[in-house]
Enzyme design. Structure first.
Site, PDB file in Angstrom:
ATOM      1  N   GLU A  47       0.860  -1.191   0.000  1.00  0.00           N
ATOM      2  CA  GLU A  47       0.000   0.000   0.000  1.00  0.00           C
ATOM      3  C   GLU A  47       0.890   1.232   0.000  1.00  0.00           C
ATOM      4  OE1 GLU A  47      -2.749   0.352   3.292  1.00  0.00           O
ATOM      5  OE2 GLU A  47      -3.765   2.047   2.348  1.00  0.00           O
ATOM      6  N   CYS A 250      -6.710   1.063   3.223  1.00  0.00           N
ATOM      7  CA  CYS A 250      -7.591   2.229   3.296  1.00  0.00           C
ATOM      8  C   CYS A 250      -7.504   3.079   2.041  1.00  0.00           C
ATOM      9  CB  CYS A 250      -7.224   3.062   4.517  1.00  0.00           C
ATOM     10  SG  CYS A 250      -7.537   2.211   6.066  1.00  0.00           S
ATOM     11  N   ASN A 381     -12.379  -3.483   1.587  1.00  0.00           N
ATOM     12  CA  ASN A 381     -11.278  -3.524   2.557  1.00  0.00           C
ATOM     13  C   ASN A 381     -11.787  -3.131   3.931  1.00  0.00           C
ATOM     14  OD1 ASN A 381      -8.386  -3.382   3.500  1.00  0.00           O
ATOM     15  ND2 ASN A 381      -9.034  -1.267   3.876  1.00  0.00           N
ATOM     16  N   GLU A 382     -11.817  -4.064   4.816  1.00  0.00           N
ATOM     17  CA  GLU A 382     -12.177  -3.769   6.222  1.00  0.00           C
ATOM     18  C   GLU A 382     -13.436  -2.921   6.329  1.00  0.00           C
ATOM     19  OE1 GLU A 382      -9.113  -1.746   8.360  1.00  0.00           O
ATOM     20  OE2 GLU A 382      -7.801  -3.476   8.380  1.00  0.00           O
TER      21      GLU A 382
HETATM   22  O1  AHR Z   1      -1.964  -1.537   6.863  1.00  0.00           O
HETATM   23  C1  AHR Z   1      -2.337  -0.253   7.247  1.00  0.00           C
HETATM   24  C2  AHR Z   1      -3.851  -0.086   7.279  1.00  0.00           C
HETATM   25  O2  AHR Z   1      -4.407  -0.943   8.206  1.00  0.00           O
HETATM   26  C3  AHR Z   1      -4.574  -0.437   6.016  1.00  0.00           C
HETATM   27  O3  AHR Z   1      -4.622   0.591   5.109  1.00  0.00           O
HETATM   28  C4  AHR Z   1      -5.945  -0.759   6.486  1.00  0.00           C
HETATM   29  O4  AHR Z   1      -6.592  -1.686   5.662  1.00  0.00           O
HETATM   30  C5  AHR Z   1      -5.725  -1.238   7.890  1.00  0.00           C
HETATM   31  O5  AHR Z   1      -6.550  -0.593   8.789  1.00  0.00           O
END
Ligand code: AHR
Length: 655
Positions: A47, A250, A381-382
């Protein structure tokens, strides 16, 4: 009282000694064929946070090359951030940001140099991302788009210089015409300088428009154009990751709908890519975009696992840039969902479609006519599991399943391995019979030890699991040996459950020194150095010592709570690989019985990662105290091994 305490201390040390003397007996069933497990268990999650891409893995050396920084990226930033005007030989002139007749509509701003004096040079200087690191004798490829707005046209001079103005390299490009055009030059550094500057200047009264001022090292990873920083990419490649999840996190679902990651903005001519605010509070250029991600996956032999937003933004949206604080999850309006779903389908066509298809043709135009062989797609994602999420997720999932039944869709079950989103994410997975879900878990070392058997209880008839983000959070979120050893213990549990856990990736992967938005990370770096953490070696040891079946490995009861073990067989390599994890602060004898083995070689390869102090870290400036070391040692069908304190030992037995 003193005597009493001394007696207690003696008792404590005696029990530690007794613990050390008592062998742990470990039986490995080497006769049975074993349980089939994922050979691709360990991979990476990439990321762009902590400057992982811009200023990091993406090899561009010029910061704000397209003059598109703005206060929306970060308070105080503007179109000329990282640039300063320079006046050479007493010349007079100014530097301003302009947007009249831009290079293209996606990057509307450019730099306008107004040269007021007939003599001398006026120019602009870029400070890079914390300076520009150059090495003596190496080549650097410069390019610029330029247009003479008024006055006499003169050549453009390009210099690399030290912070104090000493010349390191120079070149010139021809005098620009009145139409935007690209000019290129190669510079060769005379001296090594970790903190150089780039200066672009010209002479002759009049105005000169400059945009997309770029400088790349000639030597990028695999010499790819618009490529990646070679040392950092190599450190990633050395992990031998079996897959790569990208581009977030994120970053994907974004800080509000306007900030959602749109993959189509990240492909095509690099100077036309429409960058935007990075959710981690800086600017993402998208120079490292979807084509480059797929190419990198191919270059390092990792299966690509792109993640797209599930039609909703991050529930933790910080609305500073929009309408006040904490507005939470936003959903793409239903009348726009058709177009969004089409974008997702187009992504699959971009990766795998024939060159005759619309998006396959774009991949071919970028230089890769062959498909990239996409097999997996993460959706979400989450995310906070809400009715709005579910409706959109189902639309995307159903469309992908209908058009591309060959693609494995990975759903999401929240940020934690428990709680509302976990429970309700799994409910959706069960109801839709999803092939796989993405679980996350950032937990303490002790939690990992306590949960080494977590996946033993998972129902094998349900969705497979991708542990997409996980790491041990030790005290002050440091990457200690204690954290790394707990991660190793947890990985033994993942191997044992490799029939249900298909993939696992530590998170995050990269962080730049002095720009770290999140800790811990697997690899830290500066402009000139790469610092793998102790956890890096754990991930690497499990990745290179993977297997395709699991051999029953039993620790005789009572099994110590701070000892873990697993055994895999790698059929292609003809290897049986044992992993032993000792989380105690003392070494321990382990009696290993290779039950049912027809022929046991006389020696095996032992790789040990260990240290007497669980608090140590491998960090910037400090010596790399904990590194794996390998040697051959004698073994037999039943042998004793002294597992060092705080250690991971990998024993490779090959015929
Ligand atoms: O890995 C860092 C963050 O942790 C990522 O962006 C998110 O998916 C998680 O909360």
């Amino acid at each position: 009282m003193k005597t009493h305490l001394a007696a207690l201390a003696l008792l404590g040390s005696l029990s530690a000694a007794a613990l050390a003397a008592q062998p742990i007996t470990l039986k490995v069933d080497t006769a049975a064929p074993g349980k089939a497990i994922s050979p691709d268990l360990v991979g990476i999650f990439y990321e762009d946070l902590s400057h992982a891409a811009d200023g990091g893995l993406y090899a561009e050396l010029v910061q704000n090359r397209d003059f598109e920084y703005s206060p929306a990226d970060k308070a105080g930033w503007h179109q000329l951030t990282a640039w300063q005007v320079v006046h050479l030989d007493g010349a007079r002139g100014t530097l301003a940001a302009q947007f009249d007749r831009p290079l293209n509509a996606n990057t509307p701003h450019y730099a306008l140099l107004t040269i007021e004096s007939p003599d001398g040079q006026v120019g602009l200087r870029n400070e890079g991302f914390d300076g520009i690191a150059v090495k003596a004798g190496e080549n650097y490829d410069f390019s610029v788009f330029a247009r003479r707005v008024s006055g006499a046209s003169r050549p453009i001079n390009v210099r690399l210089e030290s912070k104090t103005g000493e010349l390191l390299a120079e070149a010139a490009v021809p005098a620009p015409t009145g139409t935007w055009a690209k000019y290129t030059a190669r510079l060769t550094a005379k001296t090594t300088d970790p903190d150089a500057r780039l200066v672009v200047s010209s002479s002759g009264q009049g105005r000169l428009a400059l945009d997309f001022i770029s400088l790349f090292p000639e030597k990028t990873f695999r010499n790819r154009p618009n490529g990646l920083r070679a040392d950092l990419a190599q450190a990633i490649a050395d992990l031998k990751p079996k897959f790569m999840r990208f581009p977030g996190g994120c970053l994907v679902h974004g800080n509000g709908l306007g900030n959602m990651y749109r993959w189509k903005d990240t492909i095509g001519p690099v100077e036309q890519r429409k960058g935007q605010r990075n959710i981690w509070n800086y600017h993402q250029t998208y120079g490292l975009g979807y084509f480059e991600y797929f190419q990198f996956c191919e270059d390092i032999g990792a299966k690509p696992i792109p993640v797209v937003a599930a039609g909703v933004s991050c529930q933790n949206t910080d609305a500073r840039f929009t309408r006040g604080w904490g507005k939470g999850q936003e959903c793409i309006p239903m009348d726009q969902m058709g177009a969004y779903v089409q974008d997702v389908l187009d992504l699959i066509e971009f990766a795998n479609g024939p060159v005759t298809s619309t998006w396959g043709a774009k991949r071919a135009a970028a230089g890769h006519p062959a498909p990239f062989g996409l097999e997996y797609l993460g959706v979400g994602n989450e995310d906070h599991i809400t009715p709005g999420f579910r409706e959109r997720f189902e639309m995307i999932y159903n469309a992908v399943k209908a058009k591309h039944p060959e693609i494995v869709v990975i759903g999401t079950v929240g940020p934690n391995p428990e709680g509302h989103d976990y429970v309700n994410g799994w409910k959706i997975a069960d109801e839709l019979r999803l092939p796989m879900v993405d679980e996350h878990g950032y937990k303490s070392p002790q939690w990992l030890w306590d949960n080494v058997r977590r996946f033993d209880a998972y129902d094998r008839s349900k969705s497979k699991v991708y542990l997409g983000e996980w790491a041990a959070f030790d005290d002050k979120r440091r990457t200690t040996l204690r954290a790394a050893i707990a991660e190793a213990a947890y990985l033994t549990g993942l191997e044992r459950n490799g029939d249900v856990v298909s993939f696992a990736s530590y998170a995050p992967l990269l962080a730049k020194r002095n720009h770290t938005h999140w800790n811990p990370n697997l690899i830290y770096f500066s402009n000139t150095e790469v610092f793998p953490t102790i956890g890096y070696h754990v991930q690497q040891l499990f990745s290179v010592n993977n297997g395709d079946s699991y051999l029953t490995t039993t620790v005789q009861e009572p099994a110590p709570a701070d000892f873990a073990a697993s055994t895999v067989k790698n059929t292609a390599q003809g290897a049986v690989i044992l992993k032993l994890v000792n989380g105690a602060n003392v070494s321990r004898p382990v009696r290993i019985e290779l039950a049912g083995a027809k022929r046991v070689p006389t020696t095996a390869e032992f790789t040990v990662l260990a240290g007497p102090d669980a608090n140590v870290v491998n960090d910037y400036g400090s010596p790399r105290t904990v590194l794996p070391s390998t040697n051959r040692r004698p073994i037999s069908a039943s042998f004793t091994y002294e597992a060092p304190a705080n250690s991971l030992t990998v024993i490779r037995i090959t015929p």
